[in-house]
Design a protein around this motif. Structure first.
Motif, mmCIF file in Angstrom:
data_model
loop_
_atom_site.group_PDB
_atom_site.id
_atom_site.type_symbol
_atom_site.label_atom_id
_atom_site.label_comp_id
_atom_site.label_asym_id
_atom_site.label_seq_id
_atom_site.Cartn_x
_atom_site.Cartn_y
_atom_site.Cartn_z
ATOM 1 N N LYS A 62 -9.701 -8.327 -9.593
ATOM 2 C CA LYS A 62 -9.620 -9.526 -10.577
ATOM 3 C C LYS A 62 -8.492 -10.480 -10.235
ATOM 4 O O LYS A 62 -8.375 -11.642 -10.640
ATOM 5 C CB LYS A 62 -9.927 -9.028 -12.045
ATOM 6 C CG LYS A 62 -8.623 -8.636 -12.518
ATOM 7 C CD LYS A 62 -8.850 -8.021 -13.949
ATOM 8 C CE LYS A 62 -7.577 -7.561 -14.600
ATOM 9 N NZ LYS A 62 -7.952 -7.165 -15.983
ATOM 10 N N PHE A 63 -7.440 -9.694 -9.717
ATOM 11 C CA PHE A 63 -6.200 -10.835 -9.369
ATOM 12 C C PHE A 63 -6.463 -11.438 -8.066
ATOM 13 O O PHE A 63 -5.336 -12.277 -7.855
ATOM 14 C CB PHE A 63 -5.129 -9.809 -9.432
ATOM 15 C CG PHE A 63 -4.976 -9.096 -10.868
ATOM 16 C CD1 PHE A 63 -4.595 -9.627 -11.959
ATOM 17 C CD2 PHE A 63 -5.542 -7.764 -10.850
ATOM 18 C CE1 PHE A 63 -4.437 -8.871 -13.089
ATOM 19 C CE2 PHE A 63 -5.168 -7.059 -12.165
ATOM 20 C CZ PHE A 63 -4.923 -7.646 -13.177
ATOM 21 N N ILE A 64 -7.503 -11.469 -7.279
ATOM 22 C CA ILE A 64 -7.597 -12.076 -6.135
ATOM 23 C C ILE A 64 -7.466 -13.564 -6.371
ATOM 24 O O ILE A 64 -8.284 -13.880 -7.252
ATOM 25 C CB ILE A 64 -8.774 -11.732 -5.253
ATOM 26 C CG1 ILE A 64 -8.671 -10.187 -4.882
ATOM 27 C CG2 ILE A 64 -9.091 -12.565 -4.163
ATOM 28 C CD1 ILE A 64 -9.711 -9.371 -3.930
ATOM 29 N N GLY A 65 -6.885 -14.343 -5.520
ATOM 30 C CA GLY A 65 -7.005 -15.896 -5.776
ATOM 31 C C GLY A 65 -5.905 -16.528 -6.558
ATOM 32 O O GLY A 65 -5.660 -17.540 -6.661
ATOM 33 N N PRO A 132 -2.970 -11.861 -2.624
ATOM 34 C CA PRO A 132 -3.986 -12.656 -3.286
ATOM 35 C C PRO A 132 -5.032 -12.911 -2.345
ATOM 36 O O PRO A 132 -6.060 -13.532 -2.991
ATOM 37 C CB PRO A 132 -3.024 -13.756 -3.847
ATOM 38 C CG PRO A 132 -2.006 -13.867 -2.845
ATOM 39 C CD PRO A 132 -1.742 -12.594 -2.550
ATOM 40 N N ILE A 133 -5.286 -12.712 -1.311
ATOM 41 C CA ILE A 133 -6.044 -13.114 -0.282
ATOM 42 C C ILE A 133 -7.448 -11.911 -0.127
ATOM 43 O O ILE A 133 -8.357 -12.105 -0.154
ATOM 44 C CB ILE A 133 -5.780 -13.403 0.973
ATOM 45 C CG1 ILE A 133 -5.103 -14.909 0.823
ATOM 46 C CG2 ILE A 133 -6.907 -14.022 1.939
ATOM 47 C CD1 ILE A 133 -4.211 -15.357 1.891
ATOM 48 N N THR A 134 -6.623 -10.736 0.089
ATOM 49 C CA THR A 134 -7.476 -9.620 0.576
ATOM 50 C C THR A 134 -7.646 -8.641 -0.572
ATOM 51 O O THR A 134 -8.390 -7.489 -0.527
ATOM 52 C CB THR A 134 -6.738 -9.051 1.683
ATOM 53 O OG1 THR A 134 -5.591 -8.550 1.446
ATOM 54 C CG2 THR A 134 -7.016 -9.839 2.716
ATOM 55 N N GLY A 135 -6.767 -8.892 -1.652
ATOM 56 C CA GLY A 135 -6.661 -7.613 -2.581
ATOM 57 C C GLY A 135 -5.772 -6.631 -2.261
ATOM 58 O O GLY A 135 -5.019 -6.795 -1.647
ATOM 59 N N VAL A 136 -6.287 -5.267 -2.637
ATOM 60 C CA VAL A 136 -5.586 -4.321 -2.124
ATOM 61 C C VAL A 136 -5.843 -4.033 -0.822
ATOM 62 O O VAL A 136 -7.101 -3.726 -0.360
ATOM 63 C CB VAL A 136 -5.829 -3.066 -2.987
ATOM 64 C CG1 VAL A 136 -5.104 -1.591 -2.398
ATOM 65 C CG2 VAL A 136 -5.477 -3.230 -4.413
ATOM 66 N N SER A 137 -4.908 -4.110 -0.066
ATOM 67 C CA SER A 137 -5.146 -4.043 1.592
ATOM 68 C C SER A 137 -5.056 -2.497 2.167
ATOM 69 O O SER A 137 -5.390 -2.268 3.284
ATOM 70 C CB SER A 137 -4.419 -5.096 2.309
ATOM 71 O OG SER A 137 -3.167 -4.754 2.101
ATOM 72 N N TYR A 138 -4.465 -1.993 1.579
ATOM 73 C CA TYR A 138 -4.049 -0.502 2.071
ATOM 74 C C TYR A 138 -3.446 0.382 0.942
ATOM 75 O O TYR A 138 -2.652 0.105 0.054
ATOM 76 C CB TYR A 138 -3.144 -0.420 2.963
ATOM 77 C CG TYR A 138 -3.089 0.680 4.041
ATOM 78 C CD1 TYR A 138 -4.311 1.123 4.483
ATOM 79 C CD2 TYR A 138 -1.847 1.612 4.041
ATOM 80 C CE1 TYR A 138 -4.239 2.367 5.305
ATOM 81 C CE2 TYR A 138 -1.744 2.751 4.749
ATOM 82 C CZ TYR A 138 -2.944 3.166 5.688
ATOM 83 O OH TYR A 138 -2.849 3.985 6.290
#
Length: 143
Positions: A62-65, A132-138
């Motif tokens: 929900k925090f993406i963007g 903020p673009i991919t969310g949790v990336s790893y």
């Protein structure tokens, strides 16, 4: 159910896959390992991902963007804390969350466990990178 009440649980790897040991599902009675597996799963989940547990999950998607700010990092910390404690699985004494703003990412180090030294033990850490673009990336931990 509190983490202290669990005697044995299935252990998963950093990606949530069940670990096989000599053809059997790997289980453990080590409460720090159980806490780590559970924390990783909660970090990668959102509300309503689990049919019977609609409050389960940190909802980090929900925090993406949103722009990376101190305020955003604090909101994410609150969301993680809520996902760990809403069902009373973890208490506030079972985890510690630290973060660093890194340009357009937020780096989180989350320590979980049940003994008094879990914050000093690399095997008790979950590390995530939020973009903020991919969310949790790893999500990874030291095993």
């Amino acid at each position: 159910m509190l983490i202290e009440e669990i005697g044995r649980d299935i252990i998963t790897d950093d990606y949530g896959d069940i670990i096989l040991s000599n053809g059997d599902i790997y289980t453990s009675s080590n409460q720090n390992m159980i806490a780590l597996t559970n924390a990783r799963h909660r970090l990668m989940s959102g509300t309503s991902d689990m049919y019977l547990y609609d409050i389960y999950g940190a909802n980090l998607h929900k925090f993406i963007g949103r722009p990376v700010t101190e305020s955003l990092a604090k909101e994410i910390v609150t969301s993680i804390k809520n996902s760990f404690t809403e069902d009373k699985f973890f208490s506030g004494d079972n985890f510690q969350i630290n973060y660093v703003l890194d340009g357009q990412r937020i780096l989180f180090k989350i320590a979980v466990g049940t003994d008094y030294q879990f914050t000093r033990n690399k095997q008790s850490e979950v590390n995530i990178v939020f973009s903020p673009i991919t969310g949790v990336s790893y999500v990874w931990s030291v095993n």
